[in-house]
Design a protein around this motif. Structure first.
Motif, PDB file in Angstrom:
ATOM      1  N   ALA A   5       0.840  -1.317   0.025  1.00 47.22           N
ATOM      2  CA  ALA A   5       0.121  -0.026   0.106  1.00 47.22           C
ATOM      3  C   ALA A   5       0.942   1.227  -0.021  1.00 47.22           C
ATOM      4  N   ASP A   6       2.013   1.333   0.719  1.00 46.57           N
ATOM      5  CA  ASP A   6       2.884   2.432   0.885  1.00 46.57           C
ATOM      6  C   ASP A   6       3.644   2.782  -0.366  1.00 46.57           C
ATOM      7  N   ARG A   7       3.831   1.639  -1.199  1.00 47.03           N
ATOM      8  CA  ARG A   7       4.571   1.731  -2.497  1.00 47.03           C
ATOM      9  C   ARG A   7       3.400   2.253  -3.600  1.00 47.03           C
ATOM     10  N   LEU A   8       2.213   1.578  -3.587  1.00 42.42           N
ATOM     11  CA  LEU A   8       1.281   2.151  -4.322  1.00 42.42           C
ATOM     12  C   LEU A   8       1.020   3.492  -4.279  1.00 42.42           C
ATOM     13  N   LEU A  11       3.605   5.770  -5.761  1.00 43.55           N
ATOM     14  CA  LEU A  11       3.637   5.667  -7.111  1.00 43.55           C
ATOM     15  C   LEU A  11       2.401   6.638  -7.517  1.00 43.55           C
ATOM     16  N   ALA A  12       1.388   6.602  -6.761  1.00 42.94           N
ATOM     17  CA  ALA A  12       0.420   7.545  -7.287  1.00 42.94           C
ATOM     18  C   ALA A  12       0.855   9.115  -6.948  1.00 42.94           C
ATOM     19  N   LEU A  13       1.382   9.316  -5.820  1.00 44.09           N
ATOM     20  CA  LEU A  13       2.126  10.684  -5.483  1.00 44.09           C
ATOM     21  C   LEU A  13       3.039  11.118  -6.700  1.00 44.09           C
ATOM     22  N   ALA A  18       3.993  14.546 -11.125  1.00 44.30           N
ATOM     23  CA  ALA A  18       4.175  14.789 -12.597  1.00 44.30           C
ATOM     24  C   ALA A  18       3.223  15.656 -13.236  1.00 44.30           C
ATOM     25  N   PHE A  19       1.910  15.537 -12.887  1.00 44.95           N
ATOM     26  CA  PHE A  19       0.860  16.085 -13.388  1.00 44.95           C
ATOM     27  C   PHE A  19       0.963  17.786 -12.962  1.00 44.95           C
ATOM     28  N   ILE A  20       1.269  17.915 -11.640  1.00 37.50           N
ATOM     29  CA  ILE A  20       1.719  19.211 -11.039  1.00 37.50           C
ATOM     30  C   ILE A  20       2.696  19.979 -11.895  1.00 37.50           C
ATOM     31  N   ALA A  21       3.813  19.262 -12.370  1.00 37.17           N
ATOM     32  CA  ALA A  21       4.922  19.858 -12.965  1.00 37.17           C
ATOM     33  C   ALA A  21       4.534  20.172 -14.376  1.00 37.17           C
ATOM     34  N   VAL A  22       3.878  19.380 -14.829  1.00 28.58           N
ATOM     35  CA  VAL A  22       3.404  19.649 -16.477  1.00 28.58           C
ATOM     36  C   VAL A  22       2.341  20.882 -16.435  1.00 28.58           C
ATOM     37  N   VAL A  55      10.514   8.080  -1.454  1.00 25.82           N
ATOM     38  CA  VAL A  55      10.927   7.598  -0.113  1.00 25.82           C
ATOM     39  C   VAL A  55       9.874   6.397   0.139  1.00 25.82           C
ATOM     40  N   LEU A  56       8.479   6.649   0.058  1.00 22.12           N
ATOM     41  CA  LEU A  56       7.534   5.741   0.271  1.00 22.12           C
ATOM     42  C   LEU A  56       7.837   4.336  -0.623  1.00 22.12           C
ATOM     43  N   VAL A  57       8.279   4.708  -1.830  1.00 17.51           N
ATOM     44  CA  VAL A  57       8.461   3.676  -2.970  1.00 17.51           C
ATOM     45  C   VAL A  57       9.519   2.683  -2.521  1.00 17.51           C
ATOM     46  N   PHE A  58      10.555   3.378  -2.185  1.00 17.67           N
ATOM     47  CA  PHE A  58      11.967   2.555  -1.675  1.00 17.67           C
ATOM     48  C   PHE A  58      12.279   2.054  -0.318  1.00 17.67           C
ATOM     49  N   LYS A  59      11.644   2.755   0.479  1.00 21.42           N
ATOM     50  CA  LYS A  59      11.574   2.687   2.197  1.00 21.42           C
ATOM     51  C   LYS A  59      10.285   2.674   2.753  1.00 21.42           C
ATOM     52  N   PRO A  60       9.203   1.656   2.509  1.00 26.44           N
ATOM     53  CA  PRO A  60       7.942   1.915   2.899  1.00 26.44           C
ATOM     54  C   PRO A  60       8.001   1.798   4.646  1.00 26.44           C
ATOM     55  N   GLY A  61       6.991   2.232   5.087  1.00 30.08           N
ATOM     56  CA  GLY A  61       7.112   1.923   6.626  1.00 30.08           C
ATOM     57  C   GLY A  61       6.690   0.685   7.081  1.00 30.08           C
TER      58      GLY A  61
END
Length: 149
Positions: A5-8, A11-13, A18-22, A55-61
């Motif tokens: 769930a943390d990794r998902l 990824l959503a964030l 990316a949407f905000i940057a575009v 951080v959430l993707v590579f080091k989830p809680g």
């Protein structure tokens, strides 16, 4: 299961960042800002969001516990209040909407009525002063008076 769930969520964030940057890169400004324009702030926020999401993707809680039902209801109440605030912000105006939401939030978390009302008045007036005088940002006065008059 929480690790997935943390990794998902991470990824959503990243997708949101990316949407905000575009969207911020598509801002068209009719005059020049020096040295930093209005694109810098949302781009900076997008970069910060992406970094924290990584951080959430590579080091989830670690696996945790769900909040108690009473706390979960309060948290849902906070979410509902923020939605109401977003809907009433321009109609009521910044100060009345902020006062109502802060007072309700304070009561939701067991503040007494006097403390809730004083806190709401100070927060609404203080934040209005900081935005208008400190940052030079105009806040809505509300359309409810125009409807009455």
């Amino acid at each position: 299961m929480r690790i997935a769930a943390d990794r998902l969520l991470g990824l959503a964030l990243i997708g949101l960042a990316a949407f905000i940057a575009v969207q911020s890169l598509q801002l068209q400004v009719p005059f020049s800002y020096e040295p930093v324009g209005p694109k810098a702030f949302p781009l900076g926020l997008a970069a910060l969001l992406a970094a924290l999401a990584l951080v959430l993707v590579f080091k989830p809680g670690e696996d945790g516990e769900w909040p108690a039902p009473a706390l979960a209801l309060r948290l849902l109440g906070v979410l509902g209040l923020l939605l109401v605030y977003a809907l009433l912000f321009t109609r009521l105006g910044f100060i009345p909407a902020s006062f109502l939401v802060v007072a309700t939030l304070a009561r939701l978390f067991d503040a007494s009525w006097p403390k809730a009302l004083v806190t709401a008045a100070l927060m609404a007036a203080g934040s209005d002063f900081l935005f208008t005088e400190g940052l030079g940002i105009g806040l809505p006065d509300g359309t409810w008076l125009a409807d009455i008059l």
